[in-house]
Design an enzyme around this catalytic site. Structure first.
Site, PDB file in Angstrom:
ATOM      1  N   GLN A  96      -7.540  -4.068   7.624  1.00  0.00           N
ATOM      2  CA  GLN A  96      -7.432  -3.011   6.606  1.00  0.00           C
ATOM      3  C   GLN A  96      -8.640  -3.043   5.677  1.00  0.00           C
ATOM      4  OE1 GLN A  96      -3.646  -4.005   4.859  1.00  0.00           O
ATOM      5  NE2 GLN A  96      -2.479  -3.251   6.610  1.00  0.00           N
TER       6      GLN A  96
ATOM      7  N   SER B 268       0.801  -1.230   0.000  1.00  0.00           N
ATOM      8  CA  SER B 268       0.000   0.000   0.000  1.00  0.00           C
ATOM      9  C   SER B 268       0.827   1.270   0.000  1.00  0.00           C
ATOM     10  CB  SER B 268      -0.943   0.012   1.212  1.00  0.00           C
ATOM     11  OG  SER B 268      -0.210  -0.059   2.424  1.00  0.00           O
ATOM     12  N   SER B 269       2.101   1.174   0.372  1.00  0.00           N
ATOM     13  CA  SER B 269       2.934   2.376   0.391  1.00  0.00           C
ATOM     14  C   SER B 269       4.405   1.995   0.367  1.00  0.00           C
ATOM     15  CB  SER B 269       2.641   3.227   1.635  1.00  0.00           C
ATOM     16  OG  SER B 269       3.047   2.555   2.810  1.00  0.00           O
TER      17      SER B 269
ATOM     18  N   ASP C  83      10.748  -8.326   1.831  1.00  0.00           N
ATOM     19  CA  ASP C  83      10.614  -7.481   3.016  1.00  0.00           C
ATOM     20  C   ASP C  83      10.597  -8.280   4.310  1.00  0.00           C
ATOM     21  OD1 ASP C  83       8.052  -8.514   2.569  1.00  0.00           O
ATOM     22  OD2 ASP C  83       7.128  -6.562   2.209  1.00  0.00           O
TER      23      ASP C  83
ATOM     24  N   ALA D 229       7.019 -10.334  -1.846  1.00  0.00           N
ATOM     25  CA  ALA D 229       7.571 -11.491  -2.563  1.00  0.00           C
ATOM     26  C   ALA D 229       6.693 -11.897  -3.746  1.00  0.00           C
ATOM     27  CB  ALA D 229       7.717 -12.659  -1.600  1.00  0.00           C
TER      28      ALA D 229
END
Length: 469
Positions: free
Chosen positions: A304, A12-13, A237, A79
């Site tokens: 979310q 998302s960012s 990440d 990923a």
């Protein structure tokens, strides 16, 4: 002062975060933040990869404006997603998201060619319908002309690194998530590729975190007004986040908490046995050829989506407050059910699940939020029980890191449901891990143990014990 730039891009960012070391402590400074997301293009949910690279460049220029020129930069992303390039290094097709439904039914087709147990033995990777292998098979089946023209396979961070440097490599931690890398020799598995009829020559040499790719393309160095090295972090990440655990011992379980929750531990060898396959644990690559033995859990994606269904009327802190007020609500859903991967309406799916399983259906916003957080805590507990059964030992604590560790209510629930001590922090785990890989490459930390000790001293870590209210 020497600076090291982490570009951490999530679903998302994305953020540009500068790191520096002062008096043995790691300091962070956010320089730039930008939006990311998927949109539908020709019936496919896609990433805007060109916009992503423009955002990468804008953030680097912000560093120049501030007079804080980084010595090096590392990029990490999520990923499994990738791009294919033609003979002129032009994109073939879209940068399709793992949340697209093109992989529907592909897993079963792979198992007709390679038995499930053999696939797990070869790769050690958990079976998720969005894995790269199933995306590639979908292209082969539905758009074969793309694979026929393809000359290069690059995962998303690999492609961004290529745009920065002109170098084509596949980084190990992200490559391992494709379900195409042999878990023991850590290279692209020729048998899997051959059996599936996927060209082997499109894949690049696999390089480890801490590898220095080189400096910027000449035209970019001119555009930025300076040059710097591009260093591979753990480009997945979660691989970077796991570097940041403050528990450098054998009695701790790690939980990277964000859009996804990844719970497990570090191992020195892959566990590719029937028991771990049955529990759907994965053996993803980590720094220094460590293995991240973990389970994927849907994570904060669920809340979310609940927030989105409520037209973002409530902040996440307000949703937590409302959940606290309904702490006695006990209904639980299996957040890993495929129905929660990309539903039209998350709230309706939660309600339907509770109805179908003869549980009380949440109606008020606080009940819905409580159901989500309670469900996450119970999914974590199930994973902990699996881990303790597999390793035949009890673990003392859980280190929760990443953005989700800021949710103290969820931390309390996890401590109480699992009966474990919870250490919450660091928050910016992925960016920290990214920067640490760069620091290790320059021998500023002698090893991962020293880096983790520095992280523990540098950032606020909060302890939660079972029974805390």
């Amino acid at each position: 002062m020497e600076y090291y730039l982490a570009i951490d891009i999530g679903a998302s960012s994305g953020r540009h975060i500068l790191g520096s070391v002062e008096n043995g402590k790691l300091k962070l400074e956010e320089i730039y933040r930008f939006e990311n997301g998927i949109s539908k293009i020709n019936d496919e949910f896609c990433w805007d990869i060109d916009k992503l690279f423009e955002s990468v460049k804008i953030g680097i220029k912000k560093c120049v404006e501030l007079g804080k020129i980084p010595r090096s930069v590392g990029i990490d992303t999520w990923a499994v997603d990738f791009v294919l390039l033609d003979e002129n290094d032009k994109l073939l097709g879209n940068a399709v998201s793992y949340r697209d439904d093109r992989t529907e039914g592909m897993m079963e087709e792979v198992f007709e060619i390679i038995p499930k147990d053999m696939m797990y033995l070869y790769t050690g990777i958990a079976f998720q319908r969005f894995n790269t292998i199933y995306q590639l098979l979908s292209i082969k089946k539905n758009k074969p002309e793309i694979l026929e023209k393809a000359k290069t396979f690059l995962m998303i961070p690999d492609y961004l690194n290529f745009l920065l440097t002109g170098k084509k490599v596949n980084e190990y931690t992200n490559a391992s998530t494709t379900q195409l890398v042999n878990s023991f020799d850590r290279t692209w598995d020729p048998k899997i590729l051959d059996d599936l009829g996927i060209k082997q020559d499109i894949f690049q040499e696999i390089k480890l975190p801490k590898t220095r790719l080189g400096t910027l393309r000449a035209e970019l160095a001119i555009e930025f007004g300076f040059d710097m090295e591009v260093i591979l972090p753990a480009t997945h990440d979660t691989g970077s986040a796991f570097i940041s655990s403050v528990c450098n011992d054998s009695d701790s379980i790690y939980l990277s908490s964000g859009t996804w929750s990844l719970i497990g531990l570090e191992n020195r060898f892959p566990l590719c046995v029937p028991q771990t396959m049955e529990y759907n644990f994965t053996n993803e690559g980590g720094i220094d050829y460590r293995y991240r033995f973990l389970k994927n859990i849907m994570g904060l994606w669920v809340i979310q989506e609940v927030s989105r269904n409520l037209d973002n009327k409530y902040s996440f802190s307000e949703l937590v407050d409302l959940a606290r007020e309904k702490a006695s609500f006990t209904s639980v859903v299996d957040v890993n059910d495929d129905r929660f991967l990309k539903p039209e309406n998350m709230i309706m799916e939660i309600k339907n699940y509770c109805l179908e399983t003869n549980q009380k259906v949440p109606e008020e916003v606080g009940e819905i939020a409580m159901c989500v957080y309670n469900s996450l805590a119970h999914c974590y507990q199930n994973a902990v029980l699996n881990i303790e059964e597999i390793f035949e030992k009890k673990f003392e604590r859980i280190n929760i890191f990443g953005g989700g560790c800021q949710n103290n209510f969820l931390n309390e629930l996890v401590a109480n449901v699992t009966g474990k001590e919870v250490l919450a922090g660091p928050i910016e785990a992925t960016a920290i891990g990214n920067i640490v890989a760069q620091l290790l490459s320059y021998n500023i930390y002698k090893d991962l143990g020293e880096a983790r000790s520095s992280i523990k001293e540098s950032f606020n870590i909060i302890t939660f014990k079972p029974g805390d209210v």
